[in-house]
Motif scaffolding. Structure first.
Motif, PDB file in Angstrom:
ATOM      1  N   ASP A  61       7.257  10.083   1.583  1.00  0.00           N
ATOM      2  CA  ASP A  61       7.483  10.449   0.186  1.00  0.00           C
ATOM      3  C   ASP A  61       6.360   9.879  -0.665  1.00  0.00           C
ATOM      4  O   ASP A  61       5.782   8.848  -0.341  1.00  0.00           O
ATOM      5  N   ILE A  62       6.075  10.563  -1.769  1.00  0.00           N
ATOM      6  CA  ILE A  62       5.125  10.024  -2.740  1.00  0.00           C
ATOM      7  C   ILE A  62       5.669   8.680  -3.231  1.00  0.00           C
ATOM      8  O   ILE A  62       6.846   8.559  -3.559  1.00  0.00           O
ATOM      9  N   GLY A  63       4.804   7.684  -3.252  1.00  0.00           N
ATOM     10  CA  GLY A  63       5.226   6.366  -3.711  1.00  0.00           C
ATOM     11  C   GLY A  63       5.761   5.475  -2.609  1.00  0.00           C
ATOM     12  O   GLY A  63       6.017   4.292  -2.841  1.00  0.00           O
ATOM     13  N   ALA A  64       5.937   6.027  -1.407  1.00  0.00           N
ATOM     14  CA  ALA A  64       6.474   5.223  -0.305  1.00  0.00           C
ATOM     15  C   ALA A  64       5.490   4.127   0.084  1.00  0.00           C
ATOM     16  O   ALA A  64       4.279   4.333   0.086  1.00  0.00           O
ATOM     17  N   THR A  65       6.002   2.973   0.410  1.00  0.00           N
ATOM     18  CA  THR A  65       5.164   1.887   0.905  1.00  0.00           C
ATOM     19  C   THR A  65       4.907   2.119   2.384  1.00  0.00           C
ATOM     20  O   THR A  65       5.836   2.255   3.169  1.00  0.00           O
ATOM     21  N   VAL A  66       3.627   2.187   2.752  1.00  0.00           N
ATOM     22  CA  VAL A  66       3.294   2.481   4.147  1.00  0.00           C
ATOM     23  C   VAL A  66       2.683   1.284   4.859  1.00  0.00           C
ATOM     24  O   VAL A  66       2.550   1.284   6.081  1.00  0.00           O
ATOM     25  N   ALA A  67       2.269   0.286   4.087  1.00  0.00           N
ATOM     26  CA  ALA A  67       1.669  -0.905   4.699  1.00  0.00           C
ATOM     27  C   ALA A  67       1.652  -2.015   3.659  1.00  0.00           C
ATOM     28  O   ALA A  67       1.892  -1.779   2.470  1.00  0.00           O
ATOM     29  N   THR A  68       1.392  -3.216   4.135  1.00  0.00           N
ATOM     30  CA  THR A  68       1.193  -4.319   3.191  1.00  0.00           C
ATOM     31  C   THR A  68      -0.151  -4.964   3.458  1.00  0.00           C
ATOM     32  O   THR A  68      -0.665  -4.951   4.581  1.00  0.00           O
ATOM     33  N   LEU A  69      -0.706  -5.521   2.382  1.00  0.00           N
ATOM     34  CA  LEU A  69      -2.020  -6.140   2.422  1.00  0.00           C
ATOM     35  C   LEU A  69      -1.842  -7.594   1.993  1.00  0.00           C
ATOM     36  O   LEU A  69      -1.080  -7.870   1.064  1.00  0.00           O
ATOM     37  N   THR A  70      -2.507  -8.489   2.683  1.00  0.00           N
ATOM     38  CA  THR A  70      -2.464  -9.878   2.224  1.00  0.00           C
ATOM     39  C   THR A  70      -3.840 -10.316   1.785  1.00  0.00           C
ATOM     40  O   THR A  70      -4.850  -9.708   2.150  1.00  0.00           O
ATOM     41  N   GLU A  71      -3.854 -11.397   1.036  1.00  0.00           N
ATOM     42  CA  GLU A  71      -5.141 -11.910   0.561  1.00  0.00           C
ATOM     43  C   GLU A  71      -5.893 -12.597   1.680  1.00  0.00           C
ATOM     44  O   GLU A  71      -7.103 -12.704   1.654  1.00  0.00           O
ATOM     45  N   SER A  72      -5.156 -13.114   2.668  1.00  0.00           N
ATOM     46  CA  SER A  72      -5.834 -13.846   3.732  1.00  0.00           C
ATOM     47  C   SER A  72      -5.375 -13.332   5.086  1.00  0.00           C
ATOM     48  O   SER A  72      -4.320 -12.728   5.219  1.00  0.00           O
ATOM     49  N   SER A  73      -6.213 -13.596   6.066  1.00  0.00           N
ATOM     50  CA  SER A  73      -5.899 -13.179   7.420  1.00  0.00           C
ATOM     51  C   SER A  73      -4.632 -13.877   7.893  1.00  0.00           C
ATOM     52  O   SER A  73      -4.400 -15.041   7.608  1.00  0.00           O
ATOM     53  N   VAL A  74      -3.780 -13.146   8.600  1.00  0.00           N
ATOM     54  CA  VAL A  74      -2.514 -13.712   9.051  1.00  0.00           C
ATOM     55  C   VAL A  74      -2.758 -14.905   9.959  1.00  0.00           C
ATOM     56  O   VAL A  74      -2.108 -15.942   9.870  1.00  0.00           O
ATOM     57  N   ALA A  75      -3.766 -14.781  10.812  1.00  0.00           N
ATOM     58  CA  ALA A  75      -4.018 -15.819  11.810  1.00  0.00           C
ATOM     59  C   ALA A  75      -4.461 -17.127  11.170  1.00  0.00           C
ATOM     60  O   ALA A  75      -4.127 -18.208  11.645  1.00  0.00           O
ATOM     61  N   THR A  76      -5.214 -17.016  10.082  1.00  0.00           N
ATOM     62  CA  THR A  76      -5.777 -18.229   9.489  1.00  0.00           C
ATOM     63  C   THR A  76      -5.270 -18.400   8.065  1.00  0.00           C
ATOM     64  O   THR A  76      -5.990 -18.829   7.179  1.00  0.00           O
ATOM     65  N   GLU A  77      -4.043 -18.058   7.874  1.00  0.00           N
ATOM     66  CA  GLU A  77      -3.500 -18.010   6.521  1.00  0.00           C
ATOM     67  C   GLU A  77      -3.611 -19.354   5.799  1.00  0.00           C
ATOM     68  O   GLU A  77      -3.823 -19.411   4.593  1.00  0.00           O
ATOM     69  N   MET A  78      -3.477 -20.420   6.538  1.00  0.00           N
ATOM     70  CA  MET A  78      -3.466 -21.735   5.910  1.00  0.00           C
ATOM     71  C   MET A  78      -4.847 -22.153   5.421  1.00  0.00           C
ATOM     72  O   MET A  78      -5.004 -22.683   4.343  1.00  0.00           O
ATOM     73  N   GLN A  79      -5.888 -21.881   6.268  1.00  0.00           N
ATOM     74  CA  GLN A  79      -7.194 -22.431   5.956  1.00  0.00           C
ATOM     75  C   GLN A  79      -8.013 -21.553   5.013  1.00  0.00           C
ATOM     76  O   GLN A  79      -8.745 -22.033   4.185  1.00  0.00           O
ATOM     77  N   ARG A  80      -7.877 -20.229   5.181  1.00  0.00           N
ATOM     78  CA  ARG A  80      -8.821 -19.327   4.521  1.00  0.00           C
ATOM     79  C   ARG A  80      -8.540 -19.219   3.020  1.00  0.00           C
ATOM     80  O   ARG A  80      -7.418 -18.981   2.611  1.00  0.00           O
ATOM     81  N   PRO A  81      -9.571 -19.349   2.193  1.00  0.00           N
ATOM     82  CA  PRO A  81      -9.343 -19.184   0.759  1.00  0.00           C
ATOM     83  C   PRO A  81      -9.118 -17.712   0.424  1.00  0.00           C
ATOM     84  O   PRO A  81      -9.601 -16.834   1.135  1.00  0.00           O
ATOM     85  N   ILE A 112       0.890  -1.168   0.000  1.00  0.00           N
ATOM     86  CA  ILE A 112       0.000   0.000   0.000  1.00  0.00           C
ATOM     87  C   ILE A 112       0.926   1.215   0.000  1.00  0.00           C
ATOM     88  O   ILE A 112       1.797   1.335   0.865  1.00  0.00           O
ATOM     89  N   ILE A 113       0.712   2.107  -0.960  1.00  0.00           N
ATOM     90  CA  ILE A 113       1.643   3.222  -1.116  1.00  0.00           C
ATOM     91  C   ILE A 113       0.956   4.575  -0.927  1.00  0.00           C
ATOM     92  O   ILE A 113      -0.260   4.655  -0.821  1.00  0.00           O
ATOM     93  N   ILE A 114       1.766   5.614  -0.886  1.00  0.00           N
ATOM     94  CA  ILE A 114       1.247   6.984  -0.908  1.00  0.00           C
ATOM     95  C   ILE A 114       1.085   7.373  -2.369  1.00  0.00           C
ATOM     96  O   ILE A 114       2.070   7.539  -3.079  1.00  0.00           O
ATOM     97  N   PRO A 115      -0.165   7.489  -2.850  1.00  0.00           N
ATOM     98  CA  PRO A 115      -0.329   7.859  -4.252  1.00  0.00           C
ATOM     99  C   PRO A 115       0.056   9.317  -4.491  1.00  0.00           C
ATOM    100  O   PRO A 115       0.107  10.118  -3.559  1.00  0.00           O
ATOM    101  N   ASP A 116       0.319   9.635  -5.735  1.00  0.00           N
ATOM    102  CA  ASP A 116       0.697  11.006  -6.100  1.00  0.00           C
ATOM    103  C   ASP A 116      -0.557  11.867  -6.112  1.00  0.00           C
ATOM    104  O   ASP A 116      -1.286  11.922  -7.088  1.00  0.00           O
ATOM    105  N   LEU A 117      -0.801  12.550  -4.991  1.00  0.00           N
ATOM    106  CA  LEU A 117      -2.056  13.284  -4.832  1.00  0.00           C
ATOM    107  C   LEU A 117      -2.005  14.682  -5.417  1.00  0.00           C
ATOM    108  O   LEU A 117      -2.910  15.472  -5.220  1.00  0.00           O
ATOM    109  N   GLY A 118      -0.933  14.990  -6.117  1.00  0.00           N
ATOM    110  CA  GLY A 118      -0.883  16.282  -6.770  1.00  0.00           C
ATOM    111  C   GLY A 118      -0.506  17.422  -5.859  1.00  0.00           C
ATOM    112  O   GLY A 118      -0.888  18.562  -6.094  1.00  0.00           O
ATOM    113  N   ALA A 119       0.209  17.135  -4.771  1.00  0.00           N
ATOM    114  CA  ALA A 119       0.680  18.206  -3.898  1.00  0.00           C
ATOM    115  C   ALA A 119       1.660  19.076  -4.675  1.00  0.00           C
ATOM    116  O   ALA A 119       2.358  18.596  -5.559  1.00  0.00           O
TER     117      ALA A 119
END
Lengths: 329, 389
Positions: free
Chosen positions: B68-88, B5-12
């Motif tokens: 900075d613009i474009g900096a990564t501020v977080a990461t997103l996963t497709e599945s919950s960390v706790a149940t990563e194995m089971q959850r589709p 998840i990044i800081i998009p270029d918001l036109g500052a």
């Protein structure tokens, strides 16, 4: 059926496909923008699809449209390919303006989409000029000028419409009243409620129409375009509509209440079109979902095409920018 | 897999971009279009939405940090960390993050967030971009400021108010940079002292308030300032704002240092109102527990620390103020008068003036008017209001 008086099933499905293409194109670009993958700026038109599509579905390939800083919807509606639009946004040689224009300067001359003009109201007299050209050359082509509510108090609005009126130019003036000129509410700059009332000042017909109802747009634009083609002169059409996102990237739209946004989203033109297709033309949800999927595939392919396309050749920086002197007669 | 998840270029148009607030925490399920965090640019505060469904894996940049613009501020996963194995995977077919993967054409190598604003890093602070800039200039921590805007948002005036309350210690950083000059004048305040004594004599009988030399100085300052509009100003950023009303900052010595309290519309007050208002302000500032004194940026601060018996001194100009008046203690001096040596009550007044509001003429005019008022103080007992009407 009331709707079948205006369109048949095939026509409405074509209208739906165009609107779905525009909505999903804008949504997809926005997601890529959030990932930092879209170069340059974005002025998006989610919510205003019915105006672009309802008007352009009435036009012939050789009719011309003049668009604004928010041109993606108009361009897709007039038949400019998603590939050439995406490539232009990514600044590639395969873009519709060779990568020189960017998001605000899209064009598709072969399908009648004249270069979009980001200066507010500037295309109004240009469209009048094109229409006068058609008139003088004896053609029955029609020009359409798209502009927003912010343009109606620009001097060019008065000049362009008045000249078209007195010369009976075959042009249709389409005001997309989305209530905001960037962040300024229309009531802060204009005292009349219906901007189409301005038509009376020029002695031409004017009509205010629900811009969130694509059938109402299609029908009203059809009448105005037919008038123009028959030599009866211009019409001022005002479509009450709404843009869901802010004016441009980085505009949080905080000048609007959540209730206001929700009010307009409840009248979403694509949802309403789907409802008519299922109720009056017995389309199934699966059928319409399939249309959506096909559009999304086309969009994704266009972005892939853009990313993989070559950059413009630096040696061609002046190409298509200045007219070749030798060709001026 | 996880997606950034990044800081998009918001036109500052320039300047710092600050991650203002997180709306989600690690492990939260997020939906496409859901606001994840707020970003503050020089233009506006904007919400950045999730571009796909998923679970928030890691937050890499805390609220309050400059990014900075474009900096990564977080990461997103497709599945919950706790149940990563089971959850589709969420909507693996159409909306999964991997479907939006494209060669990164606009930003080569996302920069990581830098940590210039360490002082802002622990909690969320809502403040206008202008307030943040002024706070940074003055050196006031936004965390300690109570905002007066909607939802407690801090505005520039709150920063100035806070800076005044914190007094000279925090203002020190800025004082060194203030281009200022000083002008001094000797004032014969014998009549003020005489008047003060007479009022004191009658107050015992009538129970009215005793008055001090400071009260006369405040009243005289208000009148002089009314007649020298060039000084009745305050500094905002790089500009000068001329005030309609005369606002005087009263410098009050406390155990924590000098505090500034504001005497509003000082030119409209009667003399007795000046006396009672300034007493009230001093009480508010020096007695903890009472409601905070109303303070805001005025034109001039008046320092008159009689207890220190200073002959004369120079006062520092407070942030956003145009000038500072420093009055020494009143002392008996032998002075020539009409060819004879007499003993008079003498006070030295020194005016520090910001170079941006005056080149010297206004300061000289002001001091001359101040001297005239104090050397013949009877008019001060009439409110300026009654003089004007």
């Amino acid at each position: 059926l009331i709707t079948s008086r205006i369109v048949n099933r095939q026509q409405l499905l074509a209208i739906y496909r165009r609107m779905s293409l525009i909505r999903q194109y804008e949504d997809y670009l926005y997601k890529l923008f959030l990932q930092g993958k879209v170069p340059g700026t974005l002025h998006q038109c989610q919510g205003q699809e019915a105006v672009a599509v309802g008007v352009c579905e009435n036009l012939r390939l050789d009719d011309v449209i003049f668009s604004t800083h928010r041109p993606v919807g108009h361009m897709l509606a007039k038949g400019v390919s998603a590939n050439s639009i995406s490539a232009e946004i990514w600044g590639k040689a395969t873009g519709c303006a060779g990568g020189k224009g960017g998001q605000m300067h899209l064009v598709g001359a072969s399908v009648g989409a004249m270069p979009s003009n980001a200066i507010v109201g500037a295309n109004i007299p240009i469209a009048t000029g094109a229409a006068l050209g058609f008139l003088i050359s004896g053609s029955d082509r029609v020009a359409v000028s798209f502009f927003g509510d912010g343009a109606v108090n620009i001097g060019a609005f008065h000049e362009g419409i008045n000249l078209a009126a007195v010369r009976k130019a075959p042009v249709v003036f389409v005001c997309e009243n989305n209530l905001y000129a960037a962040s300024t509410h229309v009531s802060l700059t204009t005292l009349i409620e219906d901007l189409a009332e301005r038509a009376a000042a020029y002695g031409i017909p004017g009509e205010t129409v629900d811009g969130m109802d694509v059938l109402a747009v299609y029908e009203s634009a059809g009448i105005a375009i037919a008038r123009a083609r028959q030599g009866d002169g211009p019409t001022l059409l005002e479509y009450k509509t709404y843009r869901y996102p802010g004016h441009s990237r980085g505009d949080p739209g905080n000048y609007r209440s959540q209730e206001e946004v929700a009010h307009w989203k409840a009248r979403d033109p694509i949802d309403r079109c789907r409802a008519v297709l299922t109720a009056d033309f017995s389309c199934t949800t699966e059928e319409l979902d399939q249309v959506d999927d096909e559009c999304l595939t086309e969009i994704k392919q266009s972005v892939q095409f853009a990313v993989e396309s070559p950059d413009p050749n630096p040696n061609e920086i002046k190409t298509s920018v200045f007219k070749d002197r030798r060709s001026v007669k | 897999m996880s997606v950034p998840i990044i800081i998009p270029d918001l036109g500052a148009t320039g300047g710092d971009v600050v991650l203002a607030e997180w709306f989600v925490k690690e492990g939260d399920r997020v939906h496409e279009g859901q606001p994840l965090f707020a970003v503050e640019t020089d233009k506006a505060v904007s919400n950045v939405e999730a571009f796909c469904h998923g679970y928030l894996e890691h937050i890499l940049v805390a609220a309050g940090e400059t990014v900075d613009i474009g900096a990564t501020v977080a990461t997103l996963t497709e599945s919950s960390v706790a149940t990563e194995m089971q959850r589709p995977p969420i909507n693996a077919e159409s909306n999964g993050p991997s479907h939006l993967e494209l060669p990164d054409s606009s930003h080569s190598g996302a920069p990581t967030a830098n940590r210039l604003h360490e002082r802002l890093n622990s909690s969320t602070v809502f403040a206008s971009p202008r307030a943040r800039r002024v706070a940074a200039e003055i050196g006031v921590d936004l965390k300690y400021i109570t905002g007066s805007g909607a939802n407690g948002e801090i505005h520039e005036r709150d920063v100035h108010r806070s800076a005044e309350q914190l007094g000279t210690s925090l203002a020190g950083a800025r004082i060194a940079e203030v281009p200022q000059f000083c002008a001094s004048i000797e004032i014969d305040v014998s009549d003020v002292v005489d008047l003060q004594k007479r009022i004191a004599e009658t107050s015992d009988e009538r129970g009215t308030q005793a008055v001090s030399v400071s009260d006369f100085i405040l009243a005289a300052t208000a009148r002089a300032l009314r007649k020298v509009p060039a000084l009745n100003a305050r500094l905002l950023g790089d500009g000068v704002e001329y005030l309609e009303d005369v606002e005087i900052g009263l410098a009050i010595a406390t155990e924590q240092g000098i505090r500034i309290a504001s005497l509003h519309e000082a030119d409209r007050l009667t003399f007795s109102e000046v006396v009672s208002r300034s007493r009230h302000l001093i009480k508010q500032v020096t007695c903890p527990g009472l409601p905070e004194a109303a303070v805001s940026g005025g034109a001039i601060t008046v320092f008159n620390p009689e207890i220190f018996a200073l002959d004369q001194f120079t006062a520092v100009i407070q942030p956003s103020y145009a000038a500072a008046l420093a009055c020494g203690a009143v002392k008996a001096r032998v002075v020539p008068r009409d060819g004879q040596l007499v003993i008079r009550a003498i006070m030295h007044a020194t005016l520090s003036v910001h170079r941006q509001v005056d080149d010297g003429v206004a300061a000289a005019t002001f001091l001359k008017l101040l001297k005239e008022q104090l050397e013949s103080p009877y008019g001060l007992l009439m409110g300026l209001r009654s003089v004007l009407s």
